[in-house]
Structure formats: structure tokens, C-alpha cells
Design a protein around this motif. Structure first.
Motif, PDB file in Angstrom:
ATOM      1  N   SER A  74      37.361 -46.515   0.374  1.00 14.08           N
ATOM      2  CA  SER A  74      38.786 -46.224   0.225  1.00 14.08           C
ATOM      3  C   SER A  74      39.385 -45.865   1.577  1.00 14.08           C
ATOM      4  N   SER A  75      40.589 -46.386   1.837  1.00 15.03           N
ATOM      5  CA  SER A  75      41.275 -46.057   3.090  1.00 15.03           C
ATOM      6  C   SER A  75      41.881 -44.660   3.045  1.00 15.03           C
ATOM      7  N   ALA A  76      42.028 -44.096   1.863  1.00 19.17           N
ATOM      8  CA  ALA A  76      42.565 -42.738   1.708  1.00 19.17           C
ATOM      9  C   ALA A  76      41.823 -42.069   0.561  1.00 19.17           C
ATOM     10  N   GLU A  90      33.470 -59.094  -5.007  1.00 13.49           N
ATOM     11  CA  GLU A  90      33.962 -58.653  -3.710  1.00 13.49           C
ATOM     12  C   GLU A  90      35.465 -58.903  -3.644  1.00 13.49           C
ATOM     13  N   ALA A  91      36.212 -57.839  -3.394  1.00  5.59           N
ATOM     14  CA  ALA A  91      37.682 -57.957  -3.387  1.00  5.59           C
ATOM     15  C   ALA A  91      38.284 -56.728  -2.727  1.00  5.59           C
ATOM     16  N   ARG A  92      39.608 -56.813  -2.489  1.00  9.68           N
ATOM     17  CA  ARG A  92      40.367 -55.683  -1.948  1.00  9.68           C
ATOM     18  C   ARG A  92      41.490 -55.374  -2.933  1.00  9.68           C
ATOM     19  N   TYR A  93      41.671 -54.082  -3.223  1.00  5.96           N
ATOM     20  CA  TYR A  93      42.672 -53.669  -4.201  1.00  5.96           C
ATOM     21  C   TYR A  93      43.615 -52.639  -3.567  1.00  5.96           C
ATOM     22  N   ASN A  94      44.910 -52.904  -3.746  1.00  3.17           N
ATOM     23  CA  ASN A  94      45.938 -51.954  -3.329  1.00  3.17           C
ATOM     24  C   ASN A  94      46.226 -51.028  -4.505  1.00  3.17           C
ATOM     25  N   THR A 240      46.531 -46.191  -1.402  1.00  2.00           N
ATOM     26  CA  THR A 240      45.264 -46.435  -0.699  1.00  2.00           C
ATOM     27  C   THR A 240      44.844 -47.878  -0.917  1.00  2.00           C
ATOM     28  N   VAL A 241      43.920 -48.345  -0.113  1.00  6.40           N
ATOM     29  CA  VAL A 241      43.321 -49.678  -0.247  1.00  6.40           C
ATOM     30  C   VAL A 241      41.824 -49.490  -0.435  1.00  6.40           C
ATOM     31  N   ILE A 242      41.288 -50.113  -1.457  1.00  6.10           N
ATOM     32  CA  ILE A 242      39.853 -49.995  -1.738  1.00  6.10           C
ATOM     33  C   ILE A 242      39.208 -51.363  -1.583  1.00  6.10           C
ATOM     34  N   ASP A 243      38.205 -51.426  -0.710  1.00  4.25           N
ATOM     35  CA  ASP A 243      37.464 -52.664  -0.458  1.00  4.25           C
ATOM     36  C   ASP A 243      36.143 -52.627  -1.207  1.00  4.25           C
TER      37      ASP A 243
END
Length: 448
Positions: A74-76, A90-94, A240-243
């Protein structure tokens, strides 16, 4: 009772001890041989332990789940965190957290002393309800105890003389409901049965959040039914952005531990088999070291495989026998073709009929480390049998030496007895001679 040297003047005890020291030389040599065998057996036990540890490290690399694991970053982290299973894509979620789920919490007015004569009342949360039976002598403390003992998913505490009641679960579906005169007496509800604003500490609330702009509502801050294989934990309002990606860190950690254990094992083997080592010249140990290195460095498949030896993914052994890891090269291989890296380590009879490194080594470990009849167990038993044979020989020699010492003492005692008899006879003869001399002198005096 025996006094040493009374007739001969010899220090018999010292002479016997010196003679026995010469007799004991073979015994000392046997004890030294046993000590060496003990050191050799201990060295093999240590090698057995180190190989078992290396086997465990290899087993970790053979797990398919290790290479299929997912990490969620998580970016935050103060907004939301996540965890992922192997089923996650595998993905990125806003993520945007609009509001957190919270549990319903109320507090009574401050009350001192007994409740008094009040009828029993209902407490309800979600689909559970319970009747709180009241005794005129009840206080806020005893009421809290009755609530906590009831199976109604509610926790009651007394803080500063006030009864604080909170639902154990979050969400609007777990809102507290009160019915009866008790709650009015405590200042939680009014005459209409509704909770008073002064008693409301925290309202029941669902979590509201957005994933890629899609608004979602759940009763809990832990959500595991929105994206397959992913569990989100909401922490606070914000974005946040979660990869979600392959968990390369877990693979790297497992490989690092394997490299460290390999170097530890080979270093120990080298120290014990080199000049001056207790296992110098042991052919079995040298064969194990050779086979271990050969199996690790050899190719595991045909030319068509993307990665068919460990050196291709950054794991190499230098001319000194030390294994090193090029993490950048391993990361590159995992990003390029993780399945091929997995097969390199863990394949069992792949399409070309080749085993991966761990599968190939496992057959070696099975032969080496099998309890009872493995090569290392047999070697340790051999040293144990030799030590036992030496112990038996030492015991037999100790008995012989004890008899030998007794015989020497008897011989010296006999010598003392003979010498004492000779001395007695010499004294008698000396007396006789003296008497003859006196008689001769007396006869000569008379003749004058």
C-alpha cells in the motif's frame, strides 16, 4: 601391614608405579585412539545436522506456493493495507476510504449506589437479545457483569461511575437497542425508548470505500469478498494505491537462507577433511562434498529451458567452493519467467524427464540422512562400535594390569622376606664369629 624397603632399603611403591607406567602405555594409546574416534563421530553428527538444515532449506525452495505467493503493498498504510493469496491476480487498485465501519457505543449517566426497585429490561444487538434481570441491590458494576455474562455480543465496562455499553461488531446491522425502565433509570433512553443524545458516544456505521471509483459498503473494516484472493483492511479516511504482485521477497529470502546454509555446510566439511582435520582422508565425506556440489551446479534440463542451471538465475559457486547470490539477476529471472525459475528448483520429472535441483538433491539426502540405515547413520554407528570395542579392550587390560601390579607387589614382598632372612642369618654368623674371637683371645691369655 607392609613397610616398603624395611629390609632392602628400596622404595618399592615408586618402583612398582614406574613399572606399571610402562605396562600402561598400550592403555594410554587405546584411550587416545578412542578420543580420536569420539571426535570423528561428533564431526559426523555435526555434518548430519548441517545437511539436515540444508535439506530443510531446499524443501522450502521446492514449495510451489513459494513461487506463487503474492505480496500486497500500500502507498498509504494509514489509509488501507492488504494481503493476498496465490489466487490473487497481479494488479494495481486505487482505493478511497470514505468512512470506516464502527461499532455502536453508549454510556449511562453517572450513578452511585444501588439501582433500586426497577423491572427487568431488554438489550438487543443485531439478531440477538437478552433480558437483564434486575435486583434492587444492583449497581452499575453488577449490571456490567450481567451484560458481559450474557451471550449477546456486547461488552460492558464501568468508567468514572458510568456504564459504557458497546457492540462487539461494527456496522449498522449491529446497532444497540434498549427496552425497559432500567435504561431510563440509567439515563441511556428517554421516555419514548430512544437513545438520548447525551448517551450516544459512537453511532453504528458501515464502512464506505471506493475501488477504481466503484462505491462499496461493508459492515466491517476487514473486507475479503470484493476481489478474489485479496483481503483489504481499512485504516483511515483518504486515498491509497495497492499493488498486488508476485512475492519476490519471499523467494529471495528462501534463496539467501539456502546459500548461507550451503556455505556453512561446505565450510565445515572442508575444515574437517583438510590437513589436520579429524576426518582427513575420509572418502565418504569427500564423495558427499563432490556429489553435493555436482548436483547443485549441473544442468537440470535440455537447451530449450529458459533457465536450466542455478548459475542462470544468479546462484554460482566460485573456485574456492563458496556459493554467491546475484540478487539482481534472480529478480530479473523472476520478473521474466517465474514459472521457469520454479521448475529449475522444484520440477519433478518435467516434460523432458528432468528433475529440478531440489528434487534431485532430495534423492541424495534420502540416501545420506535416512534414520537407521542411511550412510551417515551407518558411519556414526561404525565409530560407535569401534569405541565400544576399545572400551572392552581397556576393561580387559585394566584387569590384567591390576593382576600384574599385585604380582609385582608380591614379588617385592618376597624379596623383602628373603633379604630379612639373609640379614638375620648374617647377624647370627657375625655373633658366632665374635664369640670365637673372644674364646681365642681368652685361650691365648691363659697360655701366657
Amino acid at each position: 601391614m607392609y613397610i616398603s624397603g624395611i629390609a632392602t632399603g628400596l622404595d618399592t611403591e615408586t618402583l612398582v608405579q614406574q613399572l606399571m607406567a610402562i605396562e600402561r602405555r598400550p592403555l594410554v594409546l587405546m584411550q587416545e585412539r578412542k578420543n580420536l574416534l569420539q571426535q570423528q563421530r561428533d564431526a559426523w553428527r555435526d555434518i548430519n545436522t548441517r545437511l539436515n538444515n540444508l535439506r530443510d532449506r531446499m524443501a522450502e525452495l521446492s514449495r510451489t506456493s513459494l513461487f506463487e505467493g503474492r505480496s500486497a503493498v500500500s502507498s498509504a498504510a494509514d489509509v488501507a493495507t492488504a494481503s493476498a493469496t496465490r489466487d490473487a491476480a497481479e494488479a494495481r487498485y486505487n482505493i478511497e476510504v470514505v468512512q470506516l465501519a464502527q461499532s455502536h457505543r453508549v454510556a449511562s449517566a453517572k450513578l452511585e449506589g444501588d439501582i433500586g426497585d426497577t423491572e427487568s429490561s431488554w438489550l438487543e444487538v443485531g439478531d440477538r437479545a437478552v433480558v437483564i434481570d434486575i435486583d434492587p441491590k444492583d449497581t452499575v458494576h453488577t449490571i456490567a457483569k450481567k451484560i458481559n455474562e450474557a451471550d449477546v455480543a456486547v461488552t460492558a465496562r464501568v468508567i468514572d461511575g458510568r456504564l459504557v455499553i458497546q457492540a462487539d461488531e461494527t456496522g449498522e446491522a449491529h446497532q444497540l437497542k434498549f427496552e425497559g425502565a432500567l435504561w431510563q433509570e440509567l439515563g441511556i433512553t428517554g421516555g419514548d425508548g430512544e437513545i438520548l443524545d447525551t448517551a450516544q458516544l459512537q453511532s453504528a456505521q458501515d464502512a464506505v470505500f471506493k475501488i477504481e471509483g466503484l462505491t462499496i459498503t461493508r459492515s466491517s473494516n476487514k473486507i475479503d469478498d470484493v476481489i478474489e484472493g485479496v483481503t483489504f483492511t481499512l485504516q483511515g479516511e483518504g486515498e491509497t494505491v495497492i499493488d498486488i504482485k508476485r512475492d519476490e521477497a519471499a523467494v529471495l529470502d528462501a534463496v539467501r537462507k539456502f546459500v548461507e546454509q550451503y556455505n556453512s555446510t561446505m565450510s565445515f566439511i572442508q575444515s574437517r577433511s583438510s590437513d589436520g582435520g579429524v576426518l582427513q582422508g575420509d572418502t565418504l565425506l569427500m564423495r558427499i562434498a563432490f556429489q553435493l556440489r555436482s548436483d547443485i551446479t549441473a544442468r537440470v534440463g535440455g537447451a530449450g529451458l529458459a533457465y536450466n542451471q542455478l548459475a542462470a538465475v544468479g546462484i554460482s559457486i566460485d573456485r574456492h567452493g563458496t556459493m554467491t547470490l546475484n540478487e539482481a539477476k534472480l529478480r530479473e529471472a523472476l520478473a521474466d519467467d517465474p514459472e521457469a525459475v520454479q521448475k529449475l528448483f522444484a520440477a519433478t520429472q518435467d516434460a523432458d524427464g528432468f528433475d529440478g535441483v531440489t528434487a534431485r538433491l532430495e534423492s541424495r539426502f534420502q540416501a545420506w540422512l535416512q534414520a537407521g540405515d542411511g550412510l551417515l547413520a551407518a558411519r556414526q554407528k561404525m565409530f560407535g562400535d569401534r569405541m565400544k570395542a576399545i572400551d572392552d579392550s581397556i576393561e580387559q587390560m585394566e584387569r590384567r594390569l591390576e593382576i600384574r601390579e599385585q604380582n609385582l607387589m608380591r614379588q617385592f614382598i618376597a624379596l623383602e622376606e628373603v633379604m630379612a632372612a639373609f640379614q638375620t642369618q648374617a647377624m647370627w654368623l657375625e655373633g658366632q664369629i665374635n664369640q670365637l674371637n673372644l674364646m681365642t683371645a681368652a685361650s691365648a691369655q691363659r697360655r701366657r
